[in-house]
Design an enzyme around this catalytic site. Structure first.
Site, short mmCIF file in Angstrom:
data_model
loop_
_atom_site.label_atom_id
_atom_site.label_comp_id
_atom_site.label_asym_id
_atom_site.label_seq_id
_atom_site.Cartn_x
_atom_site.Cartn_y
_atom_site.Cartn_z
N TYR A 82 -5.80 -63.57 -43.26
CA TYR A 82 -4.75 -64.58 -43.39
C TYR A 82 -5.35 -65.98 -43.30
O TYR A 82 -5.08 -66.85 -44.13
CB TYR A 82 -3.70 -64.37 -42.29
CG TYR A 82 -2.58 -65.37 -42.31
CD1 TYR A 82 -1.43 -65.12 -43.05
CD2 TYR A 82 -2.66 -66.55 -41.58
CE1 TYR A 82 -0.39 -66.03 -43.06
CE2 TYR A 82 -1.62 -67.47 -41.59
CZ TYR A 82 -0.49 -67.21 -42.32
OH TYR A 82 0.54 -68.12 -42.34
N ASP A 83 -6.22 -66.18 -42.31
CA ASP A 83 -6.84 -67.50 -42.13
C ASP A 83 -7.64 -67.91 -43.35
O ASP A 83 -7.64 -69.08 -43.75
CB ASP A 83 -7.75 -67.49 -40.89
CG ASP A 83 -6.94 -67.37 -39.61
OD1 ASP A 83 -5.71 -67.59 -39.68
OD2 ASP A 83 -7.52 -67.06 -38.56
N GLU B 180 28.61 -60.22 -33.49
CA GLU B 180 27.19 -60.57 -33.46
C GLU B 180 26.83 -60.99 -32.05
O GLU B 180 27.69 -61.41 -31.29
CB GLU B 180 26.90 -61.79 -34.35
CG GLU B 180 27.16 -61.61 -35.80
CD GLU B 180 27.22 -62.98 -36.50
OE1 GLU B 180 26.39 -63.85 -36.20
OE2 GLU B 180 28.12 -63.14 -37.32
N LYS C 20 25.57 -63.60 -29.38
CA LYS C 20 25.57 -65.06 -29.29
C LYS C 20 24.24 -65.46 -28.67
O LYS C 20 24.03 -65.32 -27.46
CB LYS C 20 26.75 -65.54 -28.45
CG LYS C 20 26.90 -67.04 -28.42
CD LYS C 20 28.28 -67.38 -27.87
CE LYS C 20 28.57 -68.87 -27.80
NZ LYS C 20 27.49 -69.77 -27.53
N ASP D 83 21.35 -67.59 -27.18
CA ASP D 83 21.42 -68.78 -26.34
C ASP D 83 20.30 -69.74 -26.73
O ASP D 83 19.23 -69.75 -26.13
CB ASP D 83 21.31 -68.38 -24.87
CG ASP D 83 21.82 -69.48 -23.96
OD1 ASP D 83 22.34 -70.48 -24.48
OD2 ASP D 83 21.66 -69.34 -22.74
N GLU E 13 20.65 -70.27 -35.36
CA GLU E 13 20.28 -70.63 -34.00
C GLU E 13 18.76 -70.64 -33.83
O GLU E 13 18.09 -69.69 -34.23
CB GLU E 13 20.91 -69.61 -33.04
CG GLU E 13 21.00 -70.04 -31.61
CD GLU E 13 22.21 -70.93 -31.32
OE1 GLU E 13 22.92 -71.36 -32.26
OE2 GLU E 13 22.43 -71.22 -30.13
N TYR F 284 23.07 -67.31 -39.32
CA TYR F 284 24.36 -66.61 -39.20
C TYR F 284 25.46 -67.16 -40.11
O TYR F 284 26.60 -66.69 -40.03
CB TYR F 284 24.83 -66.54 -37.75
CG TYR F 284 24.96 -67.87 -37.02
CD1 TYR F 284 25.88 -68.83 -37.40
CD2 TYR F 284 24.15 -68.15 -35.92
CE1 TYR F 284 26.00 -70.03 -36.74
CE2 TYR F 284 24.25 -69.35 -35.23
CZ TYR F 284 25.18 -70.29 -35.65
OH TYR F 284 25.28 -71.48 -34.99
N LYS G 243 32.40 -64.07 -23.63
CA LYS G 243 31.41 -64.21 -22.57
C LYS G 243 31.72 -63.23 -21.46
O LYS G 243 32.87 -63.09 -21.06
CB LYS G 243 31.45 -65.63 -22.00
CG LYS G 243 31.33 -66.69 -23.08
CD LYS G 243 30.15 -67.61 -22.81
CE LYS G 243 29.98 -68.62 -23.92
NZ LYS G 243 30.12 -69.98 -23.47
N CYS H 98 27.15 -52.63 20.84
CA CYS H 98 27.42 -51.90 19.60
C CYS H 98 28.94 -51.73 19.47
O CYS H 98 29.59 -51.23 20.39
CB CYS H 98 26.74 -50.54 19.62
SG CYS H 98 27.20 -49.51 18.20
N CYS I 38 29.63 -47.64 19.76
CA CYS I 38 29.42 -46.85 20.98
C CYS I 38 29.34 -47.70 22.24
O CYS I 38 29.26 -47.17 23.35
CB CYS I 38 28.19 -45.97 20.84
SG CYS I 38 26.65 -46.90 20.85
N CYS J 264 21.36 -51.08 17.69
CA CYS J 264 21.93 -50.20 18.68
C CYS J 264 20.86 -49.15 18.96
O CYS J 264 20.40 -48.48 18.04
CB CYS J 264 23.20 -49.54 18.14
SG CYS J 264 23.77 -48.19 19.21
N CYS K 97 24.58 -42.68 18.80
CA CYS K 97 25.68 -43.54 18.34
C CYS K 97 26.31 -42.91 17.10
O CYS K 97 25.61 -42.59 16.13
CB CYS K 97 25.16 -44.93 18.02
SG CYS K 97 26.38 -45.99 17.23
S1 IVH Z 1 29.07 -69.04 -35.27
C1 IVH Z 1 32.17 -72.15 -36.30
N1 IVH Z 1 27.38 -67.17 -34.52
O1 IVH Z 1 27.22 -70.75 -30.28
C2 IVH Z 1 31.29 -71.04 -35.93
N2 IVH Z 1 27.40 -69.22 -33.35
O2 IVH Z 1 29.57 -71.98 -28.88
C3 IVH Z 1 30.17 -71.53 -35.16
N3 IVH Z 1 25.75 -69.35 -31.55
O3 IVH Z 1 27.17 -73.90 -31.75
C4 IVH Z 1 29.10 -70.70 -34.82
N4 IVH Z 1 24.88 -67.35 -31.84
O4 IVH Z 1 24.96 -72.63 -31.59
C5 IVH Z 1 27.84 -68.41 -34.31
N5 IVH Z 1 25.93 -65.45 -33.99
C6 IVH Z 1 26.39 -66.69 -33.78
C7 IVH Z 1 25.86 -67.51 -32.76
C8 IVH Z 1 26.41 -68.78 -32.56
C9 IVH Z 1 24.82 -68.47 -31.14
C10 IVH Z 1 25.99 -70.68 -30.94
C11 IVH Z 1 26.02 -71.81 -31.94
C12 IVH Z 1 27.31 -72.53 -31.71
C13 IVH Z 1 27.70 -72.06 -30.36
C14 IVH Z 1 29.20 -72.10 -30.21
#
Ligand code: IVH
Length: 682
Positions: free
Chosen positions: A41-42, A118, A120, A122, A183, A235, A323, A415, A418, A433, A438
């Site tokens: 690759y390099d 899906e 979510k 973070d 994300e 997404y 959540k 105790c 007892c 104790c 006991c």
């Molecule tokens: S849909 C209008 N799908 O969650 C629809 N958001 O609290 C908007 N996020 O700002 C987002 N995973 O940064 C969507 N599978 C997912 C997500 C996702 C993470 C985040 C996204 C958004 C925030 C909303």
């Protein structure tokens, strides 16, 4: 590499190299299935870099060479989003998800709705604009209508395709201008490595992968972003602010086929119920993901129905973030009682006004010992913050507000069961104790004896043991083997059949191995593993009982504390009596077969632990002994090889370091949970 003085078609060679490298990037960063070695690759990359340097007129923004990050910038330019990047409304319970579904059906005037679930992720949302399949611009979400132009930084994210033209299997028409939303995340490993590096360089560490991703995306020097190994999960796909495809599910598949990373943990279903089930399966699985998630996103699949539902100023009506219930909650301490453990350890316990924490009702929390109550400044009537995680016994984190009619917990001299005067040994935070008879201690001893990893007496639970002891049916472990059918049938909630079953199970326990018996006796510091070692080295209960301190200490894995505890156990006349009765009852005292250790099932086997700070209910030695008995190893300092840091009060730099490395950090309750012992059995 083709010689330069050779009349090659440089333009064609550059294009081939770019395509080849793109394909390798895709295999490596998106599919996680590399096909070539790093060296190969390099070599391709170097050849391309050289050709581009020699022919600046052939440079291109979507070339893989652009991913290393260009020159630092002075600041970010703001830019308007073609359509607002909205937020999501939240649902915190299954009921709220059902309510969402009802609202959707009512508003859309349909009987049943197809949904997509899906994860979510973070991280940080990012919108990426493509024109005729070439990445043009990337924006942060900003305030939703205006974001910051982070194009140069985004280019360095290897799983984000920079050009999409020729991906086979993609049904998408990438001509014109399209917007991909997704994300940006940093996986846990990269996060840990980043923080470890920063610590080494005395730089402040990031609190979590999300902050690290945000910080890495918004640095002015793209070379720094490039070094951080960010990832991008797509997404959404829009043209002029509207979804391109008729179904969200099809969008995800098409994005995937076009070369984007799309999270594979997704579900399409009819109605909300399958999603509720899908959601329920994640809390326990989420830690096994490479990335952190903070919930699930549920979206209406049909984009026509989405359009009909439309959005409020803040969030779309066709999607919701689910959540999991918070792991912490506030409630009132209504009283404090104490429990007496198997070894006589007294553990104060907060009796709480029942409260939902992490999806379960909590009405008790451990307070470990009197010092802990003092440390918290806790009095009865106070409002406290309670936390539970996983199966760990809930604990009180801090006092939130003092109660109006608060009253202090009176330290016990005797105790509560007892009446024996309690003893606090030097260097111990716990009172005990010391009455071996006991009833509270006896109950705990029986429960331990009958437990699955000891004598495995099925059906012998807390409610029964309580009655056995309180009604005087059983006054020692041996008493279990003298129980009669009629006695059992006289108890609450015990019928003929269950009495028979229980007696059969008790009888069957007579033939358990010597190792299980040793463990079941509940000798201090003798965990499952030590019991096995002792059974192997001595072969029978009698030989073990005759062993001297020196002989015991010669046994591998048996330290001085364990040896002394074994000696003390066999020396006590009461225990001699117990053993005589158990022998009489026909328990296995000697193994006929040569012994083989049963594989340890404990979560600690082979794991490395570091201890730091003062634990409320255990000295450092005791904690160490318990860990080793369960098959864990102890180390003196925190490193990448550490599996768990057990941190007590005044934990200093080791705790900081463990946090920075993202290691699992346990308090005493967590350790005990791992050890499979209740807090009170001390
Ligand atoms: S849909 C209008 N799908 O969650 C629809 N958001 O609290 C908007 N996020 O700002 C987002 N995973 O940064 C969507 N599978 C997912 C997500 C996702 C993470 C985040 C996204 C958004 C925030 C909303």
């Amino acid at each position: 590499m083709p010689p330069n003085d050779f009349p090659v078609d440089t333009r064609a060679r550059i294009e081939t190299l770019r395509e080849t490298i793109r394909e390798h990037d895709y295999r490596y960063y998106v599919l996680d299935q590399p096909e070539v070695s790093d060296a190969e690759y390099d070599a391709l990359m170097r050849e391309l870099q050289q050709l581009e340097a020699e022919h600046p007129e052939l440079a291109s923004v979507d070339s893989p060479t652009q991913r290393v990050g260009g020159a630092p910038r002075e600041g970010f330019v703001k830019a308007q989003h073609p359509s607002s990047m909205l937020s999501l409304d939240n649902a915190f319970s299954e009921q709220e998800l059902r309510d969402f579904d009802r609202r959707v059906r009512e508003r859309a005037e349909v009987d049943a709705v197809d949904y997509v679930g899906e994860l979510k992720l973070d991280g940080i949302s990012m919108s990426v604009q493509f024109t005729d399949g070439v990445m043009q611009r990337a924006l942060t979400r900003g305030d939703g209508s205006t974001g910051e132009d982070i194009t140069e930084n985004a280019r360095t994210i290897r799983s984000l395709p920079l050009s999409l033209n020729e991906k086979a299997g993609a049904e998408l028409d990438w001509s014109g201008t399209l917007e991909v939303r997704g994300e940006v995340v940093l996986n846990r490993r990269s996060f840990e490595k980043l923080n470890a590096d920063r610590m080494r360089e005395s730089q402040p560490t990031f609190a979590n992968p999300r902050n690290a991703a945000a910080g890495s995306l918004r640095v002015l020097d793209p070379k720094i972003t490039a070094s951080r190994r960010l990832d991008y999960f797509a997404y959404a796909l829009l043209r002029d602010g509207r979804p391109v495809m008729e179904r969200h599910w099809a969008t995800l598949n098409a994005l995937e086929a076009s070369g984007f990373k799309v999270n594979p943990n997704r579900l399409r279903c009819s109605g909300i119920e399958p999603l509720i089930e899908f959601a329920a399966s994640w809390p326990e699985k989420r830690d096994s993901l490479a990335y952190e998630i903070d919930g699930l996103v549920v979206k209406v699949d049909s984009t026509a129905v989405q359009a009909k539902l439309a959005s409020t100023a803040r969030a779309p009506r066709w999607a919701i973030a689910y959540k999991w219930a918070a792991e912490q909650a506030e409630t009132v301490v209504e009283d404090i009682d104490v429990q007496v453990g198997r070894t006589g350890a007294i553990t104060p316990r907060a009796l709480l006004k029942p409260v939902q924490v992490g999806g379960v009702t909590v009405s008790r929390a451990t307070l470990h010992n009197e010092d802990e109550i003092a440390r918290l400044g806790l009095q009865i009537g106070d409002t406290v913050l309670v936390e539970r995680s996983g199966d760990v016994i809930p604990k009180v984190l801090r006092v939130v507000t003092q109660g109006k009619d608060r009253r202090p917990f009176m330290i016990l001299e005797n105790c509560p069961v007892c009446g024996t005067h309690l003893v606090r040994e030097e260097g111990e935070a716990i009172r005990r104790c010391v009455n071996a008879n006991c009833p509270a201690r006896l109950k705990e001893s029986i429960l331990h004896f009958a437990s699955r990893r000891a004598m495995n007496i099925d059906g012998l639970g807390e409610a029964l043991v309580e009655q056995f002891v309180d009604k005087g049916l059983v006054d020692s472990l041996a008493g279990l083997y003298r129980l009669q059918q009629e006695q059992l049938e006289s108890l609450e909630r015990v019928g003929k059949k269950s009495a028979e079953n229980l007696l059969r199970n008790i009888a069957a326990s007579r033939s358990r191995t010597v190792a299980r018996l040793i463990y079941g006796l509940g000798i201090r510091f003798v965990g499952e593993r030590t019991a096995q070692v002792l059974a192997q080295s001595h072969g029978s209960i009698d030989e073990l009982g005759e062993a001297t301190l020196d002989e015991l200490r010669e046994v591998d894995d048996v330290g001085p504390r364990v040896a002394q505890a074994v000696l003390d156990f066999f020396d006590a006349p009461k225990n001699q009596q117990l053993l005589a009765e158990l022998r009489e009852a026909g328990l296995t005292f000697r193994e006929d077969q040569p012994l083989k250790a049963e594989p340890l099932e404990t979560a600690l086997a082979g794991k490395t632990f570091v201890l730091t700070g003062t634990l409320p209910g255990l000295t450092r030695d005791e904690a160490g002994a318990l860990i080793e008995q369960a098959g864990g190893k102890l180390a003196g300092s925190v490193s990448n090889k550490t599996d768990y840091l057990v941190a007590g009060d005044k934990a200093g730099s080791k705790l900081d370091k463990a946090r920075a490395l993202g290691l699992a950090i346990l308090d005493e309750a967590g350790l005990r949970e791992l050890l499979g012992t209740a807090a009170a059995t001390g």
